[in-house]
Design an enzyme around this catalytic site. Structure first.
Site, short mmCIF file in Angstrom:
data_model
loop_
_atom_site.label_atom_id
_atom_site.label_comp_id
_atom_site.label_asym_id
_atom_site.label_seq_id
_atom_site.Cartn_x
_atom_site.Cartn_y
_atom_site.Cartn_z
N LYS A 187 -4.81 10.11 2.68
CA LYS A 187 -5.63 9.30 3.60
C LYS A 187 -6.71 10.13 4.28
CE LYS A 187 -5.51 5.82 4.04
NZ LYS A 187 -6.46 4.95 3.29
N ASP B 24 -1.80 10.69 -2.48
CA ASP B 24 -2.14 9.62 -3.44
C ASP B 24 -2.32 10.17 -4.84
OD1 ASP B 24 -2.97 8.45 -0.70
OD2 ASP B 24 -2.78 6.78 -2.11
N ARG C 132 0.85 -1.19 0.00
CA ARG C 132 0.00 0.00 0.00
C ARG C 132 0.89 1.24 0.00
NH1 ARG C 132 1.79 1.88 3.96
NH2 ARG C 132 0.54 3.76 3.65
O1 MRU Z 1 -4.79 3.30 1.86
P1 MRU Z 1 -3.31 3.49 1.87
O2 MRU Z 1 -2.67 2.97 3.10
O3 MRU Z 1 -2.66 2.99 0.60
O4 MRU Z 1 -3.12 5.07 1.88
C1 MRU Z 1 -1.83 5.59 1.80
C2 MRU Z 1 -1.76 7.05 1.94
O5 MRU Z 1 -2.74 7.73 2.06
C3 MRU Z 1 -0.38 7.63 1.84
O6 MRU Z 1 -0.27 8.77 2.63
C4 MRU Z 1 -0.09 8.00 0.39
O7 MRU Z 1 -0.32 6.90 -0.45
C5 MRU Z 1 1.30 8.48 0.20
S1 MRU Z 1 2.47 7.21 0.41
C6 MRU Z 1 4.00 7.85 0.15
#
Ligand code: MRU
Length: 362
Positions: free
Chosen positions: A261, A250, A54
């Site tokens: 997130k 993301d 993830r």
């Molecule tokens: O649902 P996830 O755990 O994949 O969400 C991840 C995030 O929100 C991170 O902050 C984002 O992907 C940046 S990772 C460098």
């Protein structure tokens, strides 16, 4: 230091001999640090969906390796005609792309791999030689991720001072990339240089990436780490414990609006209220210039039981209650003090400065 708190292996790896995608299974952390090998498209799709791997950049690198594995499998099944090969590769690409909708790195890496194959085959290359070409390309994506994360760490560190209290949300660390991370990269790089920070990790309901992953990763690196519930962020800011907030992203739209997130936008609002700088750290592969603003970013909705049951010994909300479980929210650009990329730090005006940084040659 407990011996589970040792430096971590890379989060995403390619085992060329198998070949296989090797990942740290993040659903087992912090209890167990386990590497797992994945071979089939279905299991990789499931690993992305279930967050075994993830974090936007890590998903991108994993998807790149996954498409190489798909190409390898297509060839092993006897497909030697270039057109048929590309057609089957596109099916695999579209399938992998359906695993999660928000992190643009997934689509970016799959498109990059597919285009490399298309260019190679249309240029007269054989399917057999294309497999090697794709192996090179997925390794390049991996290596660029490591270099980008390191550079983000160096740039980000220029915004921090020794002794800073730093708040972070979710996990945008090594566990979300191959090495170093984005939001946590300046902390790891600073630590290497002998600097000391006190890092507060929002636990990050409902999937606890802060409590389970950021705190684990930071402790592995010997960083002074404190976990707080998400609803305590205002209090630690009010108490003067936080000098900077750093989060990942993301997907960042052309105007600087940044999806991250769920809960991130609330932290940004608090940071503004308390006059604390709010930084977003992300590689350029997370920037989607095709989207004018954050309103256009697709937001993943996840299963209700992540809110009502997961992590609890028994269900904690009445059967039949409505549940809203968006995995991400969008922080409007006006709440973002700066965006830290591998090519430098961007400040407002984001529309102009993002366009400029996307032009920079590596
Ligand atoms: O649902 P996830 O755990 O994949 O969400 C991840 C995030 O929100 C991170 O902050 C984002 O992907 C940046 S990772 C460098």
């Amino acid at each position: 230091m407990n011996d589970t708190f040792k430096k971590l292996p890379d989060t995403v790896m390619l085992d060329e001999s198998a070949p296989a995608l090797v990942i740290i299974d993040q659903t087992l952390l912090p209890t167990e640090l386990k590497l797992i090998s994945l071979y089939e498209q279905d299991e990789i799709w499931g690993a992305i969906k279930k967050l075994k791997v993830r974090g936007a950049p890590a998903i991108g690198v994993a998807a790149g390796i996954a498409l190489y594995l798909a190409a390898h499998a297509i060839y092993k099944k006897g497909v030697c005609d270039g057109t048929e090969f590309l057609c089957k590769l596109k099916e695999a690409k579209d399938y992998l792309a359906s695993s999660r909708p928000t992190a643009v790195n997934l689509f970016w890496a799959l498109d990059r791999m597919y285009k490399a194959a298309e260019l190679f085959i249309k240029g007269g290359g054989t399917v057999e030689a294309c497999i090697d070409r794709l192996c090179e390309e997925c390794k390049a994506i991996r290596d660029e991720d490591i270099a980008s994360s390191r550079a983000i760490g160096e740039y980000g560190l220029t915004l921090l001072k020794d002794g800073f209290g730093i708040l972070t949300h979710c996990n945008a660390g090594q566990l979300a990339t191959v090495r170093y991370g984005t939001a946590l990269a300046p902390i790891h790089v600073g630590r290497e240089k002998g600097m000391k920070f006190k890092v507060y990790c929002d636990e990050t309901r409902p999937l606890l990436q802060g409590a389970r992953l950021s705190s684990y990763e930071l402790m592995c690196d010997g960083v002074d780490t404190t976990v707080i519930c998400d609803n305590m962020a205002s209090q630690v800011m009010k108490d003067g414990k936080i000098q900077a907030v750093i989060v990942g992203a993301d997907r960042i739209a052309a105007n600087g609006d940044a999806a991250n997130k769920i809960g991130t936008s609330g932290v940004a609002i608090l940071a503004k209220y308390y006059g604390i700088p709010f930084y977003v750290a992300a590689p350029r592969s997370t920037i989607d210039v095709t989207l004018k603003s954050g309103e256009l970013i697709p937001i993943e909705q996840r299963k209700p039981d992540e809110v009502t049951e997961m992590w609890y010994e028994s269900r904690m909300a009445p059967q039949g209650v409505g549940v809203f479980n968006p995995a991400f929210d969008v922080t409007p650009n006006e709440l973002i003090t700066a965006i830290i990329t591998e090519c430098g730090i961007i400040k407002p005006n984001y529309t102009e400065n993002i366009a400029k940084i996307m032009e920079v040659k590596k």
